[in-house]
Design a protein around this motif. Structure first.
Motif, PDB file in Angstrom:
ATOM      1  N   GLU A 577       0.826  -1.220   0.000  1.00 29.77           N
ATOM      2  CA  GLU A 577       0.000   0.000   0.000  1.00 29.77           C
ATOM      3  C   GLU A 577       0.852   1.259   0.000  1.00 29.77           C
ATOM      4  O   GLU A 577       0.328   2.367  -0.095  1.00 29.77           O
ATOM      5  CB  GLU A 577      -0.907   0.009   1.233  1.00 29.77           C
ATOM      6  N   GLY A 578       2.168   1.105   0.151  1.00 32.08           N
ATOM      7  CA  GLY A 578       3.054   2.269   0.138  1.00 32.08           C
ATOM      8  C   GLY A 578       3.131   3.004   1.456  1.00 32.08           C
ATOM      9  O   GLY A 578       3.522   4.177   1.493  1.00 32.08           O
ATOM     10  N   ILE A 579       2.779   2.366   2.566  1.00 32.56           N
ATOM     11  CA  ILE A 579       2.826   3.011   3.878  1.00 32.56           C
ATOM     12  C   ILE A 579       4.282   3.113   4.326  1.00 32.56           C
ATOM     13  O   ILE A 579       5.044   2.142   4.220  1.00 32.56           O
ATOM     14  CB  ILE A 579       1.992   2.210   4.889  1.00 32.56           C
ATOM     15  N   ASP A 580       4.690   4.284   4.846  1.00 32.18           N
ATOM     16  CA  ASP A 580       6.094   4.480   5.203  1.00 32.18           C
ATOM     17  C   ASP A 580       6.473   3.693   6.459  1.00 32.18           C
ATOM     18  O   ASP A 580       5.604   3.182   7.180  1.00 32.18           O
ATOM     19  CB  ASP A 580       6.415   5.971   5.393  1.00 32.18           C
ATOM     20  N   TYR A 581       7.783   3.595   6.704  1.00 35.55           N
ATOM     21  CA  TYR A 581       8.339   2.714   7.744  1.00 35.55           C
ATOM     22  C   TYR A 581       7.785   3.044   9.126  1.00 35.55           C
ATOM     23  O   TYR A 581       7.341   2.142   9.861  1.00 35.55           O
ATOM     24  CB  TYR A 581       9.860   2.813   7.755  1.00 35.55           C
ATOM     25  N   ASP A 582       7.826   4.322   9.521  1.00 35.18           N
ATOM     26  CA  ASP A 582       7.391   4.692  10.869  1.00 35.18           C
ATOM     27  C   ASP A 582       5.924   4.339  11.095  1.00 35.18           C
ATOM     28  O   ASP A 582       5.536   3.847  12.165  1.00 35.18           O
ATOM     29  CB  ASP A 582       7.608   6.192  11.097  1.00 35.18           C
ATOM     30  N   ALA A 583       5.106   4.573  10.095  1.00 35.36           N
ATOM     31  CA  ALA A 583       3.681   4.251  10.223  1.00 35.36           C
ATOM     32  C   ALA A 583       3.480   2.741  10.316  1.00 35.36           C
ATOM     33  O   ALA A 583       2.630   2.260  11.068  1.00 35.36           O
ATOM     34  CB  ALA A 583       2.909   4.818   9.037  1.00 35.36           C
ATOM     35  N   ARG A 584       4.300   1.993   9.537  1.00 37.04           N
ATOM     36  CA  ARG A 584       4.199   0.524   9.607  1.00 37.04           C
ATOM     37  C   ARG A 584       4.546   0.029  11.000  1.00 37.04           C
ATOM     38  O   ARG A 584       3.860  -0.834  11.567  1.00 37.04           O
ATOM     39  CB  ARG A 584       5.138  -0.136   8.584  1.00 37.04           C
ATOM     40  N   MET A 585       5.619   0.557  11.569  1.00 37.07           N
ATOM     41  CA  MET A 585       6.046   0.122  12.896  1.00 37.07           C
ATOM     42  C   MET A 585       5.006   0.447  13.957  1.00 37.07           C
ATOM     43  O   MET A 585       4.757  -0.329  14.886  1.00 37.07           O
ATOM     44  CB  MET A 585       7.386   0.776  13.268  1.00 37.07           C
TER      45      MET A 585
END
Length: 847
Positions: A577-585
């Motif tokens: 979905e293209g979610i960035d690293y910090d948001a994924r964590m």
């Protein structure tokens, strides 16, 4: 000849201590046994009526002394108890005592069940005896207590169960046994004061089978080669993780372990033994080579197989963990420790003296060996550096300048430093004195309240005379008062208008079951929670499973694997979905293992606990293992592979067996629906086919099948009954096999379908063509609960096979597409699960 048959007959039934001692020694002589001095001394003390603390090394025959204690009690027509920390050891002693005293004279009780519970000799876990001591105290009808592995007295979680009998059973004669007790002066003095019997501490520094200790700086493989060439096998290679034990065993396949004759004998013995997929295939290769693996995560049948082959002298090397130090009878000549540090669940630390001697003491077999060997490997970086230095010396001689230039390997990060000085210290050290680990719980107070007489007096004595320091005793008293107030507020306990003649001032308003707080303590809550479910709802059967699962202990390795899998899938989806690293964590913190009905169950539990405050000692744990396996329509092997649980198969299977027993014992008949009964039947047969010992052992015991094999026989684990003989469970298994294909079909997983059915000629390409055909006719397919009903699975029984058609639930309800297959019944019996051959996908196949 039973041991009691050596007792002389007297009309008045009374026997002197000398008569009992002579009967015991006559029996040992008839067995070709010669008592060691420590055994002889302990036996004489016991038949004289004294307490005995037996602090002798592993391999010094403590079990034989326990037999003298049981014989003394038996000769007086009294009851004796044998306790141990684990069920496996209790079971082992149970069968051993049956062989000595006869099946009619020996019983066994654990938290799960019991056999011959009125017998004069009872084998049980320590908690069973502790609960008896709390309820009955000095009124308990027992004469002798044998407490094996008494060093568990210091166990932080379970130590209370070893201390309570000492405090509450003054009428008993005690035999406390362990190889690693340390200073026992306190126990000797207190036992004498409490029981009014003299207490003898029998020690022996010298082992009957002496140990020789070595510290080596050669690689493990070279060390083993030397041990094998000098006839020091069987060797138990001790690791401090299961992964290391399995990896080591596989690395040893290049060594010659067994002779051709021994390999042929192993092959003959295991010819009909069912090795499951996964670790079973690995173990099959290893044992055929003369190598065993033994750790707590294995299936029970695999551990027993390794133990039996080792006892037959057919395994030269066993790689395992330090759990073998707890009393299980596996013959070992040499113990090789790969490290002197371990991770204890909190941190990595050095072994203490008790742990070192407990494991080392397994070396040396009485009756076989004149000495045992303990080898400790130097740390890996030390071994590598010694090897590098040896090469440098061979190349440069005594050239110190060049020798100083040799690059030395550093220890890995987090290494807790140890070496030869650590080894020498541990060899010379003695275990520290045992320390008290007493605790107070709701169940302890409730058991005390069941006791006749004034429970306040009993509680005060228990809380002030336990072995804790005064500050800890005061803390325990405050906790006990808080628990008592909770029980009064909840209406569980009520004060009496006036004291009864025996001094009782309060009474329980509920009656506790015999094994209260041992056998599924949350079962009453589960029974109440079932009333919250809608029996007419489509998810009722699986919701009942979720209620029961919430009351079981957590299988942490399985739950960790579920969480890891869920997080891995979530990361992949978020990346797509293209979610960035910090948001994924941040999102990952909210993802864990599945917990069906969590909110409903937690809220209900809080309400229920208000009227049953003792449940505060236990944790409600919503989770989904049985439900998850069923919803995924997976077999045991598929589930193990899906979550990478190869090293934890035994933990998973024990959990499944516990859930099956809880479903059978907890869910009332009126709450059973046909689909729920199907699930229960499926689960029981699944467990039985993987390892029948978990469910069938108690059935056999209750039926009186108690005699073991002949002395010269190898008692390998039994094969389960044919899977097709339980038609109801087999039908559910077939339905699951077919529905698994429905789910993969709905997700258009042609590669996964091809992996399942390539042997039927149904490759990924053929499945892809079928998918194209279906989705040309329909836009969607239902793979929810309504799509797996029995009405959508048509079965035609034929000789030796079933012809089945799994109808696909299309959105228009036409039901013209389906998966046609044949189930080979004979092959299914061999495999322990349905063997499916796909015949076609689409219209029904003509007969």
């Amino acid at each position: 000849m039973r041991i009691q048959e050596h007792l002389p007959r007297h009309d008045d039934g009374r026997l002197t201590a000398d008569a009992v001692y002579e009967a015991f020694t006559a029996w040992t002589t008839s067995r070709g046994l010669t008592l060691y001095p420590a055994q002889d001394e302990a036996a004489m003390e016991l038949v004289s009526g004294n307490n005995v603390i037996l602090a002798t090394p592993t391999g010094s025959g403590k079990s034989l002394v326990a037999i003298a204690a049981h014989l003394k009690s038996f000769s007086e027509g009294r009851t004796s108890y044998y306790t141990a920390p684990i069920k496996a050891l209790v079971s082992e002693k149970f069968f051993a005592l049956i062989e000595i005293f006869g099946a009619e004279n020996v019983g066994m009780i654990t938290g799960d069940s019991g056999v011959n519970q009125d017998a004069p000799i009872i084998c049980c876990t320590a908690e069973i005896l502790a609960n008896l001591a709390l309820r009955e105290g000095a009124r308990a009808q027992l004469d002798t207590v044998v407490m094996d592995e008494f060093h568990f007295y210091s166990d932080p979680q379970r130590g209370w169960a070893w201390q309570v009998p000492l405090l509450e059973l003054p009428q008993a004669q005690f035999l406390l046994m362990s190889a690693t007790l340390g200073d026992v002066t306190r126990f000797e003095q207190e036992l004498t004061e409490r029981t009014g019997r003299a207490t003898a501490t029998v020690t022996s520094v010298e082992r009957p089978i002496p140990l020789h200790y070595y510290y080596v700086e050669t690689p493990v493989q070279e060390s083993l080669e030397e041990l094998l060439s000098t006839r020091q096998a069987p060797v138990y290679v001790v690791h401090f993780s299961q992964a290391e034990a399995i990896e080591r065993a596989q690395n040893l396949m290049s060594l010659t372990m067994a002779t051709r004759q021994e390999k042929d004998r192993i092959a003959e013995l295991i010819a009909t033994f069912r090795f499951s997929s996964g670790f079973g295939r690995t173990l099959n290769r290893l044992v055929r080579h003369g190598i065993g693996v033994h750790h707590a995560g294995m299936l029970p049948k695999y551990r027993r197989l390794v133990e039996q082959l080792a006892q037959a002298g057919l395994l030269k090397v066993i790689c395992g963990t330090d759990t073998l130090g707890v009393g299980i009878n596996v013959p070992i000549r040499t113990v090789l420790l790969t490290a002197l540090s371990k991770y204890d669940g909190v941190r990595t630390r050095l072994l203490n003296a008790r742990e070192f001697h407990q494991v080392s003491g397994r070396a040396g077999r009485a009756g076989f060996d004149t000495a045992g060997t303990v080898v400790v490997q130097a740390p890996e970086h030390v071994v590598e550096n010694a090897k590098a230095m040896a090469k440098a010396v061979a190349k440069f001689g005594d050239d110190q300048k060049k020798l100083r230039q040799v690059v030395r390997k550093k220890p890995q990060q987090g290494f807790v430093s140890w070496g030869r000085p650590t080894f020498e210290r541990l060899v010379e050290s003695v275990p520290d004195p045992l320390t008290s680990s007493f605790s107070v719980s709701h169940s302890m107070l409730l058991n005390l309240l069941e006791r006749p007489g004034d429970p306040f007096v009993a509680a005060k004595r228990l809380l002030t005379e336990n072995h804790e320091p005064r500050a800890s005793q005061l803390r325990l008293m405050r906790r006990a008062i808080g628990i008592y107030r909770e029980l009064v507020t909840a209406g569980i306990v009520e004060r009496l208008p006036e004291p009864e003649p025996d001094g009782r001032q309060v009474r329980l308003k509920v009656h506790l079951q015999a094994n209260f707080a041992l056998n599924q303590p949350l079962s009453p809550f589960a029974l109440a929670a079932l009333e919250l479910l809608d029996p007419e709802g489509p998810g009722y059967a699986l919701d009942v499973v979720s209620v029961i699962e919430a009351t079981l202990e957590k299988p942490r390795q399985v739950l960790n694997a579920q969480e890891k899998k869920a997080r891995g899938e979530a990361v992949a989806a978020m990346k797509a979905e293209g979610i960035d690293y910090d948001a994924r964590m941040a999102r990952l913190e909210e993802i864990g293992y599945p917990k069906p009905l969590e909110d409903l169950l937690q809220q209900s539990f809080e309400v229920y606990r208000a009227s049953a405050p003792w449940l505060g000692d236990f944790e409600l744990a919503p989770k989904s293992v049985v439900r998850d396996m069923y919803e995924r329509a997976m077999s045991f092997g598929e589930y193990v592979a899906f979550y990478a649980l190869t090293r934890s198969e035994g933990i998973l299977l024990r959990y499944l067996a516990d859930c099956y027993k809880a479903l059978r014992h907890t869910v009332p008949v009126e709450a059973l629906r046909e689909d729920l009964s199907d699930i229960v039947e499926w689960l029981g047969e699944l467990v039985r086919q993987v390892d029948s010992s978990l469910l069938d052992e108690w059935t056999q015991l209750a039926a009186g099948v108690l005699e073991g094999p002949a002395d010269d026989a190898v008692d390998l684990p039994p094969e389960p009954p044919s899977v097709t003989s339980n038609e109801r469970a087999f039908r559910v298994m077939v339905r699951n096999e077919m529905f698994q294909r429905v789910k993969l079909f709905a997700d258009e997983q042609d590669e996964a379908l091809g992996a399942l059915d390539a042997d039927s000629g149904w490759t990924a390409d053929r499945w892809a063509d079928a998918l194209d055909g279906y989705f040309a006719d329909y836009e969607d397919i239902d793979d929810g609960p309504n799509a797996r009903g029995p009405a959508l699975l048509l079965i035609e029984k034929k000789p030796g096979s079933w012809k089945v058609r799994q109808i696909l639930k299309d959105p228009e309800g036409n039901g013209d597409w389906g998966i046609n297959a044949e189930i080979d019944l004979a092959a299914s019996d061999d495999a322990g699960s349905p063997v499916v051959r796909i015949l076609g996908v689409g219209a029904p196949v003509a007969a």
